[in-house]
Design a protein around this motif. Sequence first.
Motif, PDB file in Angstrom:
ATOM      1  N   MET A 185      28.804  44.938  44.645  1.00 17.01           N
ATOM      2  CA  MET A 185      29.906  44.327  43.894  1.00 17.01           C
ATOM      3  C   MET A 185      29.615  44.431  42.396  1.00 17.01           C
ATOM      4  N   LYS A 186      30.539  45.079  41.663  1.00 12.93           N
ATOM      5  CA  LYS A 186      30.378  45.257  40.229  1.00 12.93           C
ATOM      6  C   LYS A 186      31.675  44.863  39.518  1.00 12.93           C
ATOM      7  N   ILE A 187      31.560  44.398  38.285  1.00 10.69           N
ATOM      8  CA  ILE A 187      32.757  44.070  37.500  1.00 10.69           C
ATOM      9  C   ILE A 187      33.523  45.358  37.224  1.00 10.69           C
ATOM     10  N   GLY A 188      34.785  45.361  37.625  1.00 11.91           N
ATOM     11  CA  GLY A 188      35.631  46.526  37.424  1.00 11.91           C
ATOM     12  C   GLY A 188      36.523  46.406  36.211  1.00 11.91           C
ATOM     13  N   ARG A 189      37.168  45.248  36.037  1.00 15.51           N
ATOM     14  CA  ARG A 189      38.027  45.074  34.868  1.00 15.51           C
ATOM     15  C   ARG A 189      38.089  43.600  34.477  1.00 15.51           C
ATOM     16  N   ILE A 190      38.340  43.390  33.187  1.00 18.32           N
ATOM     17  CA  ILE A 190      38.512  42.060  32.612  1.00 18.32           C
ATOM     18  C   ILE A 190      39.849  42.064  31.887  1.00 18.32           C
ATOM     19  N   GLU A 191      40.770  41.234  32.356  1.00 15.81           N
ATOM     20  CA  GLU A 191      42.113  41.184  31.786  1.00 15.81           C
ATOM     21  C   GLU A 191      42.342  39.853  31.076  1.00 15.81           C
ATOM     22  N   THR A 192      43.208  39.864  30.070  1.00  6.81           N
ATOM     23  CA  THR A 192      43.600  38.644  29.369  1.00  6.81           C
ATOM     24  C   THR A 192      45.118  38.547  29.327  1.00  6.81           C
ATOM     25  N   PHE A 193      45.614  37.306  29.362  1.00  4.85           N
ATOM     26  CA  PHE A 193      47.056  37.052  29.407  1.00  4.85           C
ATOM     27  C   PHE A 193      47.402  35.894  28.470  1.00  4.85           C
ATOM     28  N   LEU A 194      48.346  36.120  27.586  1.00  2.00           N
ATOM     29  CA  LEU A 194      48.863  35.056  26.731  1.00  2.00           C
ATOM     30  C   LEU A 194      50.059  34.425  27.421  1.00  2.00           C
ATOM     31  N   VAL A 195      49.905  33.164  27.818  1.00  3.36           N
ATOM     32  CA  VAL A 195      50.957  32.489  28.570  1.00  3.36           C
ATOM     33  C   VAL A 195      51.346  31.197  27.861  1.00  3.36           C
ATOM     34  N   PRO A 196      52.603  30.795  27.961  1.00  3.54           N
ATOM     35  CA  PRO A 196      53.064  29.603  27.268  1.00  3.54           C
ATOM     36  C   PRO A 196      52.532  28.333  27.911  1.00  3.54           C
ATOM     37  N   PRO A 197      52.422  27.257  27.132  1.00  2.00           N
ATOM     38  CA  PRO A 197      52.903  27.177  25.755  1.00  2.00           C
ATOM     39  C   PRO A 197      51.952  27.751  24.705  1.00  2.00           C
ATOM     40  N   ARG A 198      50.608  27.766  24.977  1.00  2.00           N
ATOM     41  CA  ARG A 198      49.665  28.239  23.947  1.00  2.00           C
ATOM     42  C   ARG A 198      48.328  28.647  24.560  1.00  2.00           C
ATOM     43  N   TRP A 199      48.359  29.156  25.792  1.00  2.00           N
ATOM     44  CA  TRP A 199      47.132  29.376  26.549  1.00  2.00           C
ATOM     45  C   TRP A 199      46.764  30.850  26.609  1.00  2.00           C
ATOM     46  N   LEU A 200      45.483  31.095  26.892  1.00  4.72           N
ATOM     47  CA  LEU A 200      44.969  32.446  27.124  1.00  4.72           C
ATOM     48  C   LEU A 200      44.180  32.424  28.423  1.00  4.72           C
ATOM     49  N   PHE A 201      44.713  33.085  29.443  1.00  6.08           N
ATOM     50  CA  PHE A 201      44.048  33.165  30.736  1.00  6.08           C
ATOM     51  C   PHE A 201      43.217  34.456  30.817  1.00  6.08           C
ATOM     52  N   VAL A 202      42.162  34.411  31.606  1.00  2.00           N
ATOM     53  CA  VAL A 202      41.261  35.539  31.803  1.00  2.00           C
ATOM     54  C   VAL A 202      41.169  35.816  33.304  1.00  2.00           C
ATOM     55  N   ARG A 203      41.216  37.077  33.666  1.00  2.00           N
ATOM     56  CA  ARG A 203      41.041  37.462  35.071  1.00  2.00           C
ATOM     57  C   ARG A 203      39.978  38.551  35.157  1.00  2.00           C
ATOM     58  N   VAL A 204      38.948  38.299  35.939  1.00  2.00           N
ATOM     59  CA  VAL A 204      37.882  39.268  36.185  1.00  2.00           C
ATOM     60  C   VAL A 204      38.024  39.767  37.618  1.00  2.00           C
ATOM     61  N   GLU A 205      37.999  41.081  37.796  1.00  4.09           N
ATOM     62  CA  GLU A 205      38.116  41.672  39.134  1.00  4.09           C
ATOM     63  C   GLU A 205      36.967  42.656  39.344  1.00  4.09           C
ATOM     64  N   THR A 206      36.440  42.673  40.553  1.00 10.78           N
ATOM     65  CA  THR A 206      35.350  43.582  40.881  1.00 10.78           C
ATOM     66  C   THR A 206      35.887  44.873  41.493  1.00 10.78           C
ATOM     67  N   ASP A 207      34.975  45.825  41.673  1.00  6.68           N
ATOM     68  CA  ASP A 207      35.377  47.116  42.229  1.00  6.68           C
ATOM     69  C   ASP A 207      35.797  47.025  43.690  1.00  6.68           C
ATOM     70  N   ASP A 208      35.449  45.924  44.378  1.00  7.39           N
ATOM     71  CA  ASP A 208      35.879  45.771  45.770  1.00  7.39           C
ATOM     72  C   ASP A 208      36.982  44.731  45.932  1.00  7.39           C
ATOM     73  N   GLY A 209      37.623  44.325  44.812  1.00  5.34           N
ATOM     74  CA  GLY A 209      38.809  43.486  44.879  1.00  5.34           C
ATOM     75  C   GLY A 209      38.587  41.994  44.766  1.00  5.34           C
ATOM     76  N   ALA A 210      37.348  41.526  44.676  1.00  3.54           N
ATOM     77  CA  ALA A 210      37.107  40.104  44.421  1.00  3.54           C
ATOM     78  C   ALA A 210      37.575  39.768  43.007  1.00  3.54           C
ATOM     79  N   PHE A 211      38.012  38.529  42.796  1.00  2.00           N
ATOM     80  CA  PHE A 211      38.537  38.174  41.476  1.00  2.00           C
ATOM     81  C   PHE A 211      38.271  36.701  41.178  1.00  2.00           C
ATOM     82  N   GLY A 212      38.389  36.364  39.885  1.00  2.08           N
ATOM     83  CA  GLY A 212      38.281  34.988  39.445  1.00  2.08           C
ATOM     84  C   GLY A 212      39.063  34.784  38.166  1.00  2.08           C
ATOM     85  N   TRP A 213      39.518  33.542  37.956  1.00  3.07           N
ATOM     86  CA  TRP A 213      40.321  33.196  36.788  1.00  3.07           C
ATOM     87  C   TRP A 213      39.554  32.232  35.885  1.00  3.07           C
TER      88      TRP A 213
END
Length: 380
Positions: free
Chosen positions: A1-29
Amino acid sequence: MKIGRIETFLVPPRWLFVRVETDDGAFGWGEASLEGHAEAVEGAFEAFRDRFAGFDPFRIEDIWQVGYRSGFYRGGPVFMSALSGLDQALWDLKGRALGLPAWELLGGRVRDRIRAYAWIGGDRPGEIGAAAKARAAQGFSAVKMNATAELDWLGTPKLLEDVVARVEAAQAEGMDVGLDFHGRVHRPMAKQLAKLLEPLGLLFIEEPLLSENHEGLIQIAQLVSTPIALGERLYSRWDFKRFFEIGAVDIIQPDLSHAGGLSECRRIAAMAEAFDIAVAPHCPLGPLALAACLQLAATTPNVAIQEMSLGIHYNTGGHDLLNFVVNKGVLSPVDGHLPIPTGPGLGVEIDEAAVRDADKDRHRWRNPVWRTRDGSFAEW
């Protein structure tokens, strides 16, 4: 299991969410919200993407140390908020992958629920009695309110008396009150106001002065018996260390989206425990930040109370704490308390489709700029 991508999302009203996904599809927020500076925090993730692609996501402490130390420049709100969101997402990912709550991985629970407080009054406090009554109807027994709006360096006795009247209005509805000076009150008035409020038996006074004015904080701590709280503008254990040593704080308020995430805030709380200092995590933010705070509360004996943003005045345009949460009951207060989540990871299920859709119309939230009557800048 390796980190595949790190995504960021600007969502209202003023938040920044982060999503980490591995090469085998595991993820966390996680949540890296830094109020008014989401774009800057998002930029810090470019280096994290380059550095951590291919890393083992279970090595959370190693990632934290590399993330903090390897870039040479350290600390500060932008960098530490990015690291906080990444850290939260890794704890969520690991817990999900193992089918365990993050608190179980951190040693197990010391409590089943934590007392919560809600905000009333907004940035320019008013209609306090009615707002406190509404919070009581929701089951809360504690609230926090701003002491004042913008202030001059010097003020009149009438202005100070108005603060007392607002506190008494909330207390008349059966509320315990924490009063946030918000760093708006300068030293000449802060001493007067802290002394005037002392007989009211407040839960705490928060940021009676800005954290950089530690000499003045020592003076106020020696002047009154009211517990002094601060910490939302401190970003690591090294920032907090000075305040533990000088004895000017009774309650620390690290923000798990600003102060290095769950990993670092657990260390900060342990340091505080050695000085017999309580922890009340700062969290006027989103659901992932609050979920991370509840993981800390689950495992940390000196966490005393938890801030939450349900219905806070910053949540405008129909956007509130639970908008992007599928299992809303996990973050819903019951009799003035929040339950410790029992689901895997941070225990919160995020509506990914809704987050991705919201990110298409990215917020540009900014705090207001205030001025005093003479036209000079006033602290917000």
